[in-house]
Design a protein around this motif. Structure first.
Motif, short mmCIF file in Angstrom:
data_model
loop_
_atom_site.label_atom_id
_atom_site.label_comp_id
_atom_site.label_asym_id
_atom_site.label_seq_id
_atom_site.Cartn_x
_atom_site.Cartn_y
_atom_site.Cartn_z
N LYS A 170 1.03 -1.25 -0.05
CA LYS A 170 0.06 -0.05 0.16
C LYS A 170 0.98 1.18 -0.05
CE LYS A 170 -4.58 0.76 2.49
NZ LYS A 170 -5.54 0.04 1.32
N GLY A 171 2.19 1.25 0.64
CA GLY A 171 2.99 2.36 0.61
C GLY A 171 2.69 3.17 1.98
N LEU A 172 3.72 3.96 2.36
CA LEU A 172 3.59 4.47 3.85
C LEU A 172 2.48 5.57 3.92
CD1 LEU A 172 4.96 4.66 6.54
CD2 LEU A 172 6.49 6.41 5.69
N LYS A 173 2.37 6.42 2.75
CA LYS A 173 1.47 7.46 2.97
C LYS A 173 0.07 7.07 3.00
CE LYS A 173 0.67 11.56 0.43
NZ LYS A 173 0.70 12.00 -1.05
N ASN A 174 -0.22 5.82 2.09
CA ASN A 174 -1.71 5.46 2.36
C ASN A 174 -1.75 4.61 3.88
OD1 ASN A 174 -2.58 6.17 -0.10
ND2 ASN A 174 -1.71 4.30 -1.36
N LEU A 175 -0.88 4.10 4.18
CA LEU A 175 -1.03 3.28 5.51
C LEU A 175 -1.12 4.31 6.63
CD1 LEU A 175 1.73 0.28 5.12
CD2 LEU A 175 -0.87 0.16 5.05
N LEU A 176 -0.37 5.48 6.46
CA LEU A 176 -0.54 6.57 7.72
C LEU A 176 -1.84 7.15 7.60
CD1 LEU A 176 2.93 8.21 7.81
CD2 LEU A 176 1.93 6.52 9.51
N LYS A 177 -2.62 7.11 6.31
CA LYS A 177 -3.62 7.76 6.19
C LYS A 177 -4.79 6.74 6.83
CE LYS A 177 -4.34 10.41 2.10
NZ LYS A 177 -4.28 10.28 0.52
N LEU A 178 -4.79 5.69 6.58
CA LEU A 178 -5.51 4.53 6.91
C LEU A 178 -5.59 4.72 8.43
CD1 LEU A 178 -7.56 2.34 6.49
CD2 LEU A 178 -5.73 0.66 6.31
N ALA A 179 -4.28 4.59 9.16
CA ALA A 179 -4.01 4.55 10.58
C ALA A 179 -4.86 5.92 11.03
CB ALA A 179 -2.65 4.77 10.86
N ASP A 180 -4.77 6.95 10.47
CA ASP A 180 -5.41 8.31 10.90
C ASP A 180 -6.90 7.84 10.96
OD1 ASP A 180 -4.86 10.50 12.03
OD2 ASP A 180 -5.38 11.66 10.38
N LYS A 181 -7.37 7.46 9.81
CA LYS A 181 -8.91 7.08 9.68
C LYS A 181 -9.36 6.21 10.83
CE LYS A 181 -9.96 8.50 5.09
NZ LYS A 181 -9.69 7.98 3.53
N ARG A 182 -8.54 5.25 11.06
CA ARG A 182 -8.94 4.16 12.05
C ARG A 182 -8.84 4.73 13.40
NH1 ARG A 182 -12.34 0.70 10.79
NH2 ARG A 182 -11.81 -0.50 12.46
N ASP A 183 -8.25 5.95 13.53
CA ASP A 183 -7.95 6.61 15.15
C ASP A 183 -7.22 5.81 15.85
OD1 ASP A 183 -8.68 8.71 16.73
OD2 ASP A 183 -10.59 7.81 17.40
N ALA A 184 -6.04 5.32 15.20
CA ALA A 184 -5.05 4.65 15.98
C ALA A 184 -4.33 5.71 16.88
CB ALA A 184 -4.28 4.18 14.92
N THR A 185 -3.73 5.22 17.97
CA THR A 185 -3.20 6.11 19.12
C THR A 185 -1.60 5.98 18.53
OG1 THR A 185 -4.46 4.74 20.71
CG2 THR A 185 -2.95 6.47 21.36
N PHE A 186 -0.96 4.92 18.18
CA PHE A 186 0.13 4.77 17.68
C PHE A 186 0.41 3.87 16.38
CE2 PHE A 186 0.29 4.28 22.28
CZ PHE A 186 0.95 5.41 22.57
N THR A 187 1.28 4.17 15.43
CA THR A 187 1.27 3.50 14.24
C THR A 187 2.98 2.93 14.21
OG1 THR A 187 -0.10 4.82 12.95
CG2 THR A 187 1.46 3.16 11.76
N VAL A 188 2.93 1.52 14.05
CA VAL A 188 4.28 1.18 14.08
C VAL A 188 4.63 0.65 12.56
CG1 VAL A 188 5.72 -1.08 14.46
CG2 VAL A 188 3.84 -0.15 16.18
#
Ligand code: HAM
Length: 418
Positions: free
Chosen positions: A358-376
């Motif tokens: 998916k690539g870093l940008k898309n994964l970070l976007k997804l983490a944000d939408k899922r309301d993650a506290t931390f992303t690894v």
């Protein structure tokens, strides 16, 4: 009939926990009965002239029996008590239930066709102290749930000995004013005259205020019992009002009848009953048993939630912590897939993308939408260095953490942030 999920269901869970904890504090143990019962369980006990039996039961006609979806808990409870001989145990028995009930009513705010009742029953204690114990318990439970703006109204509806003469007196009085009663009360007059006393219609209320009071017709045992309930409540310092209009719509009550109503006008729509109950010695006789005394109450969960919402007293749900795992490439995927399982097994909520391309940008976007506290974040570079990149989503702060200590590090961080 509502689907319950997400933020709506989240309102229910802490309240359910409090209900169960308070029930346990007061010595009530849980009983769960089947959703379906034979129709006789209710028709004989709740009463042929009650709204429930007359028109609200969901009924299933089978070739050899007629079953209904449970419209209330008390008759089912006594059926179970007799079936399992629970009344034979020494002393008074305390039980509670928290189950869906079904009534084919006209739905409106605070009135559903499938609703959830929590209720408590004390059997084998005929003394007025048990009635007061039960009312004091409900008062405590409501306050622990966050309700403070409610009224507790009690009455005595007499017994087999004194009620018939009162019914006769009341019927004679009502016959003199038939024309002023609402249409439904004109029908009630013959079959259930006492129900006219709790009609909400303005003209019926004026008549009810002038009607003979049951208090003046009670036999000496009922007077003594009612007096005993009131003095025990005073002893426990539980606020209550004596209200002759409390007659309840179910036939099985004798002596004590009580209702808990929301004081804020409109909080429950046209309804105001947060809960109701009373004494039902004699109910068991309908199942062929002579003597099981009982007193209990039930309350609608949906109405409690409406009242708490109106008073802005619903507990605010805490934001859940969640770790999002972002794999960059197949090797990282395998590492994080295992880590995700380990974290969840250790009680740390984790989610991940199963798409490692998916690539870093898309994964970070997804983490944000899922309301993650931390992303690894783990990619080939990180694997080479045996580290992971941890991003704190709220602040954007980043840290490199050795792969080896990752579960312990995350656990520590999640606990600290919670
Ligand atoms: P009830 O007054 O029929 O009594 O119901 C108790 C409570 O259930 C009501 O005060 C209300 O909060 C809730 N309730 C009733 N119908 C609905 C509905 N259609 N939608 C939402 N909430 C509703 C009984 O059921 C007795 N079994 C109580 C009892 C227990 N008496 C002795 N022990």
């Amino acid at each position: 009939m509502n689907d319950l999920f997400g933020t709506e269901l989240e309102k229910w869970l802490p309240l359910e926990k409090q209900i169960r904890a308070t029930m346990a504090d007061f010595g009530f143990s849980e009983i769960r009965t089947p959703t379906l019962e034979k129709i006789e369980v209710f028709s004989r006990t709740v009463g042929d002239t009650s709204d429930i039996v007359e028109k609200q039961m969901y009924t299933i006609h089978l070739p050899d029996e007629v079953l209904v979806l449970r419209p209330e808990g008390t008759a089912s409870f006594i059926r179970a008590v007799i079936e399992h001989q629970l009344h034979q145990a020494a002393g008074a028995q305390h039980y509670y239930y928290y189950q869906p009930m079904f009534r084919h009513e006209r739905p409106q705010k605070g009135r559903l066709r499938q609703f959830h009742q929590f209720g408590a029953e004390i059997i084998q204690d005929p003394s007025p102290r048990a009635d007061a114990e039960l009312i004091a318990f409900v008062d405590t439970l409501f306050r622990r749930l966050g309700l403070s703006d409610f009224r507790t109204r009690i009455n005595s509806v007499g017994c087999k000995a004194c009620r018939p003469a009162y019914r006769e007196l009341l019927t004679q009085f009502l016959k003199g004013v038939t024309g002023d009663l609402c249409e439904q009360c004109q029908i009630r007059l013959e079959r259930a005259p006492m129900r006219v006393l709790d009609c909400k219609n303005e003209s019926c209320r004026t008549i009810a205020a002038r009607a003979p009071k049951i208090a003046d017709s009670l036999c000496s045992e009922c007077i003594e019992h009612h007096g005993g309930v009131k003095s025990a409540l005073r002893l426990l310092e539980i606020p209550f009002e004596n209200d002759p209009s409390i007659v309840r719509g179910l036939d099985y009550y004798v002596r004590s009848a009580f209702e808990f109503t929301a004081s804020q006008p409109g909080a429950l729509g046209a309804q105001d009953a947060l809960g109701g109950g009373g004494r039902y010695d004699g109910l068991a006789a309908h199942f062929g048993k002579t003597d099981i005394s009982g007193v209990g109450f039930a309350s609608g969960m949906e109405r409690v939630i409406l009242a708490l919402e109106a008073a802005r007293k619903l507990p605010v749900p805490t934001k859940k912590q969640m770790v999002f795992l972002a794999p960059l490439g197949m090797k990282a995927f395998e590492f994080l897939y295992r880590l995700s399982f380990t974290l969840k097994r250790d009680g740390i909520p984790a989610e991940m993308s199963y798409d490692s391309e998916k690539g870093l940008k898309n994964l970070l976007k997804l983490a944000d939408k899922r309301d993650a506290t931390f992303t690894v974040v783990v990619g080939d570079d990180e694997l080479l260095k045996s580290v992971a990149l941890i991003k704190t989503m709220k602040t954007g702060e980043q840290a490199e953490v050795p792969l080896e200590g990752l579960p312990a590090y995350l656990k520590n961080k999640v606990i600290r942030e919670t």
